[in-house]
Design an enzyme around this catalytic site. Structure first.
Site, PDB file in Angstrom:
ATOM      1  N   LYS A 120       0.814  -1.211   0.000  1.00 35.85           N
ATOM      2  CA  LYS A 120       0.000   0.000   0.000  1.00 35.85           C
ATOM      3  C   LYS A 120       0.853   1.269   0.000  1.00 35.85           C
ATOM      4  CE  LYS A 120      -4.322  -1.877   1.650  1.00 35.85           C
ATOM      5  NZ  LYS A 120      -3.979  -3.282   1.956  1.00 35.85           N
TER       6      LYS A 120
HETATM    7  C1  LIG Z   1      -4.582  -4.420   1.298  1.00 34.09           C
HETATM    8  C2  LIG Z   1      -3.803  -5.670   1.217  1.00 34.09           C
HETATM    9  C3  LIG Z   1      -4.088  -6.693   0.294  1.00 34.09           C
HETATM   10  C4  LIG Z   1      -5.292  -6.643  -0.621  1.00 34.09           C
HETATM   11  O1  LIG Z   1      -5.173  -5.665  -1.616  1.00 34.09           O
HETATM   12  P1  LIG Z   1      -6.487  -5.139  -2.339  1.00 34.09           P
HETATM   13  O2  LIG Z   1      -6.029  -4.046  -3.233  1.00 34.09           O
HETATM   14  O3  LIG Z   1      -7.403  -4.655  -1.259  1.00 34.09           O
HETATM   15  O4  LIG Z   1      -7.053  -6.291  -3.080  1.00 34.09           O
HETATM   16  C5  LIG Z   1      -3.260  -7.789   0.231  1.00 34.09           C
HETATM   17  N1  LIG Z   1      -2.205  -7.912   1.062  1.00 34.09           N
HETATM   18  C6  LIG Z   1      -1.900  -6.952   1.963  1.00 34.09           C
HETATM   19  C7  LIG Z   1      -0.731  -7.161   2.853  1.00 34.09           C
HETATM   20  C8  LIG Z   1      -2.673  -5.814   2.082  1.00 34.09           C
HETATM   21  O5  LIG Z   1      -2.367  -4.879   3.000  1.00 34.09           O
END
Ligand SMILES: *Cc1c(COP(=O)(O)O)cnc(C)c1O
Length: 462
Positions: A120
């Site tokens: 993220k």
């Molecule tokens: C947010 C997140 C996901 C999922 O990603 P999306 O874009 O919501 O599908 C997967 N792994 C981790 C570690 C995350 O923080």
């Protein structure tokens, strides 16, 4: 060339109680600052810019920021000077993006080297810098975020030190772990945490009320929520990067993306539509299986309440970005999961493979990947790997395959210790968190108290 404009996924919703479709279009900057359309739909670009394969291939061996520039300028060149886009990506992407060969033609892309060791960071860091570049002249922007834990620190870290923007994070004092509290309280600088006597819902309600309070308009309040298109765009880049580094001439690739709200996978969908040779987008979910069930049966039903799995960042019963996937394939689904028009299922199946992975399979995958290849995956990446294995059972021909690892294994010490007997050291970026100083301001869950805090502490001018 016509400028790219952004429309709402709800624009064709007719006769739905409580929704007045937004049928206009806005610029990227407006989509970025508003976050969401007035009809609660998600913004979508009306044109998808195309990349030349040759330009992608030329990025082999080049730094990540060069791929970022190629992709970002394709979307942003109408609205930002090239030099601004260049500065944004150089500043945002100052950490490595390892591509680890697990076995021949099969790689793990580690997106866990940013300040919060989660993928993220990629989206949040670029969005923060773009926002800084489109704030009203001479004024500040004030970001408000309600968080139940990890999102808040990713946003806070991303905006730390970014010019002209202050961030206020609200978290429920009783619902965050000690480690999360430490992370949120000590970011410092232009980022302040508020510890709220209440639950996550209370934090969200305080933020919502502030956004609609006319007395606070002067503070340019903005959200940095995960459905902002400004967070989708940066998530296109790493697919192009991995492909440029690893693919042979015109070679097709498979990507596997562990999925919760589908923002990450959506980046791959756009990359393909921009011209990247993606033969299959594999989107494994955990036990929240609404999407794989839909692809199999053609009937969509959200999982409610969502199921608690060890890949907890993916515990989502109705992915917010499903509205964008449906839109791209000709369908309409709203915020609460009601389908108003089904998309072209055959077309979706042609490009996307999805499967639900149980916690038991996730743990078995962490163990077996370590035993076979001495590669450590945490639970989200293991869902991705498991999905890839399932996909190759249906399409056994050897192909270039890249699985995304979305968090650093050191963020889940108990699980990794239990399964592998290993203690993974924290990445550089997170090492000195325990020594950091700083404290949250405590407030009650009362709106008057919160408003008072904002009026006393937020700044208007730069
Ligand atoms: C947010 C997140 C996901 C999922 O990603 P999306 O874009 O919501 O599908 C997967 N792994 C981790 C570690 C995350 O923080």
């Amino acid at each position: 060339m016509m400028p790219i404009l952004y429309y709402s996924t709800n624009r064709n919703l007719k006769n739905v109680a409580g929704i007045t479709p937004f049928t206009g279009k806005v610029s990227f900057k407006d989509a970025l600052l508003k976050g969401q359309a007035a009809d609660e739909g998600l913004f979508m670009p009306d044109t998808i810019p195309q990349l030349f394969l040759k330009d992608i291939q030329n990025l082999k061996g080049r730094p990540y920021s060069e791929t970022a520039l190629l992709v970002a300028r394709a979307f942003l060149a109408d609205e930002f000077p090239l030099e601004t886009i260049r500065q944004v990506v150089i500043d945002a992407y100052n950490y490595p993006v390892p591509l680890e060969e697990v076995k021949p033609k099969t790689y793990v892309m580690r997106l866990d080297q940013g300040p919060t060791a989660s993928f993220k960071d990629f989206a949040a860091r670029m969005m923060a810098r773009l926002m800084s570049n489109c704030r009203p002249k001479g004024e500040r922007l004030n970001i408000l975020v309600a968080t139940s834990g990890d999102t808040g620190s990713a946003v806070g870290e991303a905006f730390k030190g970014v010019a002209g923007i202050d961030v206020t994070i609200l978290y429920p004092e009783m619902e965050v772990s000690n480690r999360q509290k430490k992370q949120l309280d000590t970011i410092g600088g232009n980022v302040q945490a508020l510890s709220v006597a209440g639950k996550f819902d209370d934090c969200q309600n305080l933020v919502k009320q502030a956004f609609s309070d006319p007395d606070l308009v002067k503070f340019n309040l903005t959200s940095a929520n995960s459905i902002n298109f400004g967070r989708i765009l940066p998530q296109i880049i790493y697919y192009v990067y991995a492909y440029a580094q690893l693919a042979g001439k015109d070679e097709p690739a498979v990507f596997s993306v562990p999925s919760g709200n589908f923002g990450d996978a959506l980046g791959c969908e756009y990359a393909r539509r921009m011209g990247l040779p993606v033969v299959k987008l594999v989107m494994p979910t955990n036990e929240n299986d609404e999407f794989p069930v839909y692809l199999t049966t053609g009937i969509y039903k959200k999982v409610s309440p969502s199921r608690a799995c060890i890949s907890n960042a993916m515990n989502v019963g109705h992915p917010s970005n499903l509205a964008r996937f449906f839109d791209l394939y000709g369908g309409i689904v709203d915020r609460v999961g009601q389908v108003h028009k089904y998309p072209d299922l055959e077309e979706m199946r042609r490009h996307i493979f999805s499967v639900s992975v149980t916690d038991e399979q996730t743990r078995a995958t962490i163990k077996s990947v370590y035993e076979h290849y001495q590669v450590v995956l945490e639970q989200h990446g293991a869902v991705g790997w498991s999905g890839l294995v399932e996909y190759f059972k249906t399409a056994p021909e050897q192909k270039l395959a890249i699985c995304l690892e979305t968090a650093h294994p050191a963020k889940f010490p108990e699980e990794i210790q239990k399964l592998l007997g290993l203690t993974i050291p924290l990445p550089e970026s997170m090492k000195n968190i325990d020594q950091r100083k700083g404290s949250a301001v405590s407030i009650t869950g009362d709106y008057g108290d919160f408003k008072n805090y904002l009026q006393k502490n937020l700044k208007i001018k730069e």
